[in-house]
Design an enzyme around this catalytic site. Structure first.
Site, PDB file in Angstrom:
ATOM      1  N   GLN A  30      70.425   3.290 -11.908  1.00  0.00           N
ATOM      2  CA  GLN A  30      68.976   2.707 -11.327  1.00  0.00           C
ATOM      3  C   GLN A  30      68.369   3.862 -10.282  1.00  0.00           C
ATOM      4  OE1 GLN A  30      70.232  -1.068  -9.944  1.00  0.00           O
ATOM      5  NE2 GLN A  30      71.956  -0.180  -9.261  1.00  0.00           N
ATOM      6  N   HIS A  61      71.678 -14.052   2.114  1.00  0.00           N
ATOM      7  CA  HIS A  61      72.646 -13.916   2.277  1.00  0.00           C
ATOM      8  C   HIS A  61      73.575 -14.995   2.944  1.00  0.00           C
ATOM      9  CE1 HIS A  61      71.783  -9.513   1.736  1.00  0.00           C
ATOM     10  NE2 HIS A  61      72.399 -10.041   0.724  1.00  0.00           N
ATOM     11  N   ASP A  85      75.202  -4.125  -1.356  1.00  0.00           N
ATOM     12  CA  ASP A  85      74.325  -3.864  -0.138  1.00  0.00           C
ATOM     13  C   ASP A  85      75.386  -4.380   0.746  1.00  0.00           C
ATOM     14  OD1 ASP A  85      73.327  -6.771   0.307  1.00  0.00           O
ATOM     15  OD2 ASP A  85      72.540  -6.242  -1.540  1.00  0.00           O
ATOM     16  N   ASP A 136      81.792  -2.579 -14.132  1.00  0.00           N
ATOM     17  CA  ASP A 136      80.827  -3.620 -14.681  1.00  0.00           C
ATOM     18  C   ASP A 136      81.598  -5.212 -14.463  1.00  0.00           C
ATOM     19  OD1 ASP A 136      78.832  -4.301 -16.901  1.00  0.00           O
ATOM     20  OD2 ASP A 136      80.498  -5.417 -17.435  1.00  0.00           O
ATOM     21  N   ASP A 154      75.745 -12.286  -6.995  1.00  0.00           N
ATOM     22  CA  ASP A 154      74.687 -11.643  -6.253  1.00  0.00           C
ATOM     23  C   ASP A 154      74.160 -10.258  -6.851  1.00  0.00           C
ATOM     24  OD1 ASP A 154      73.252 -10.862  -4.183  1.00  0.00           O
ATOM     25  OD2 ASP A 154      74.801 -10.095  -2.700  1.00  0.00           O
ATOM     26  N   ASP A 157      67.699  -8.762 -10.543  1.00  0.00           N
ATOM     27  CA  ASP A 157      66.968  -9.737 -11.459  1.00  0.00           C
ATOM     28  C   ASP A 157      67.693  -9.285 -13.065  1.00  0.00           C
ATOM     29  OD1 ASP A 157      65.068 -10.868  -9.888  1.00  0.00           O
ATOM     30  OD2 ASP A 157      63.609  -9.283 -10.358  1.00  0.00           O
TER      31      ASP A 157
HETATM   32  N1  SPD Z   1      63.927 -10.383  -7.227  1.00  0.00           N
HETATM   33  C1  SPD Z   1      65.082  -9.825  -6.402  1.00  0.00           C
HETATM   34  C2  SPD Z   1      66.248 -10.405  -6.763  1.00  0.00           C
HETATM   35  C3  SPD Z   1      67.489 -10.002  -6.099  1.00  0.00           C
HETATM   36  C4  SPD Z   1      68.908 -10.571  -6.036  1.00  0.00           C
HETATM   37  N2  SPD Z   1      69.688 -10.015  -5.356  1.00  0.00           N
HETATM   38  C5  SPD Z   1      69.586  -9.441  -4.138  1.00  0.00           C
HETATM   39  C6  SPD Z   1      70.789  -8.569  -3.540  1.00  0.00           C
HETATM   40  C7  SPD Z   1      70.974  -8.924  -2.025  1.00  0.00           C
HETATM   41  N3  SPD Z   1      72.432  -8.785  -1.550  1.00  0.00           N
END
Ligand code: SPD
Length: 263
Positions: A30, A61, A85, A136, A154, A157
């Site tokens: 990505q 979080h 992250d 993965d 976590d 989308d």
């Molecule tokens: N539309 C954004 C969805 C993202 C969800 N994950 C966010 C990661 C943060 N740790």
């Protein structure tokens, strides 16, 4: 000249004015963009989709980490799927009862760039209880024999390589790696703007687990600002008291939110 970074979701656009472009790269999976903005601090985008801002990431979080931790009496083994992250890890590190945290992030570059540029979330990687698997999540679940008290998904989308994260087969794998009274939680999109995604998650979780619950949280910079998380277990989901060790150290989460966030 002013420069803006934008997230377009269907017919809605959120634009943040950039103070400085910090990083741009294309990983194996990505595009990774990190910018500093005037109003929201540093912001991480993956494939043009906003993952977090420095100013409001704690809503996300704290919810995804503390809600499940407070549904299991004494969670000691935790698995994070995605979350490169480090924000979810940072929250989990606050629990002295946790013995091990496995974090499975497909994209090593997200971990590396977060450690380099997002120290406010990626602060917990040095904790000796943490093991990082750059692979993965689906493959990890197929191959591990570990059993967890809490599994936190976590992810991004559910498009592209993350599409699997809302499939029944994926939930079956998660269930197979959970303790009898374990809790699974996943972010499940905006009930206002991504209701189709939320319905798929709920239906698929119900096919796999005996108990499910949907909760909401506030994430001002996500599409719709109103965000859902879906929870599932093989046993009745019982609310338990907030962990006193943690409660004084948070910005959003508190014990009154456990019933209040149910949808
Ligand atoms: N539309 C954004 C969805 C993202 C969800 N994950 C966010 C990661 C943060 N740790």
């Amino acid at each position: 000249m002013s420069i803006w970074i934008k997230e377009l979701y269907k017919n809605t656009e959120l634009a943040l004015k950039i103070k400085e472009v910090i990083h741009h790269s294309q990983s194996q999976y990505q595009t990774i963009d990190i910018v500093d903005t005037y109003d929201w601090g540093r912001v991480l985008f993956l494939d043009n989709c906003m993952m977090l801002t420095e100013k409001d990431e704690f809503f996300y979080h704290e919810t995804i980490a503390h809600y499940p931790m407070n549904l299991v009496t004494k969670a000691t083994k935790v698995l994070v799927l995605g979350g490169g992250d480090g924000g979810t890890l940072r929250e989990l590190n606050k629990y002295s009862q946790i013995e091990s945290i496995d974090l499975v992030e497909i994209d090593q570059d997200v971990i590396d760039r977060s450690q380099q540029f997002l120290p406010f979330t990626a602060s917990g990687y040095q904790d000796p209880r943490v093991t990082v698997y750059a692979q993965d999540a689906n493959l990890f679940l197929q191959n591990t024999s570990n059993i967890y008290d809490v599994i936190i998904c976590d992810g991004s989308d559910p498009t592209g390589f993350a599409e699997i994260l809302i499939c029944q087969e994926f939930y079956k794998l998660c269930q197979s790696r959970l303790n009898n009274d374990g809790i699974f939680i996943t972010q499940s999109g905006s009930p206002l703007q991504q209701s189709d995604e939320l319905v798929i998650v709920q239906n698929n979780l119900k096919q796999v687990f005996t108990e499910t619950r949907t909760i909401w949280s506030l994430i001002p910079t996500y599409p719709g600002a109103y965000w859902s998380f879906s929870i599932a277990s093989n046993q009745a989901i019982a609310d338990i008291a907030m962990n006193e060790e943690i409660i004084h150290n948070l910005k959003f989460w508190n014990q009154h939110l456990i019933p209040a966030l149910k949808m």
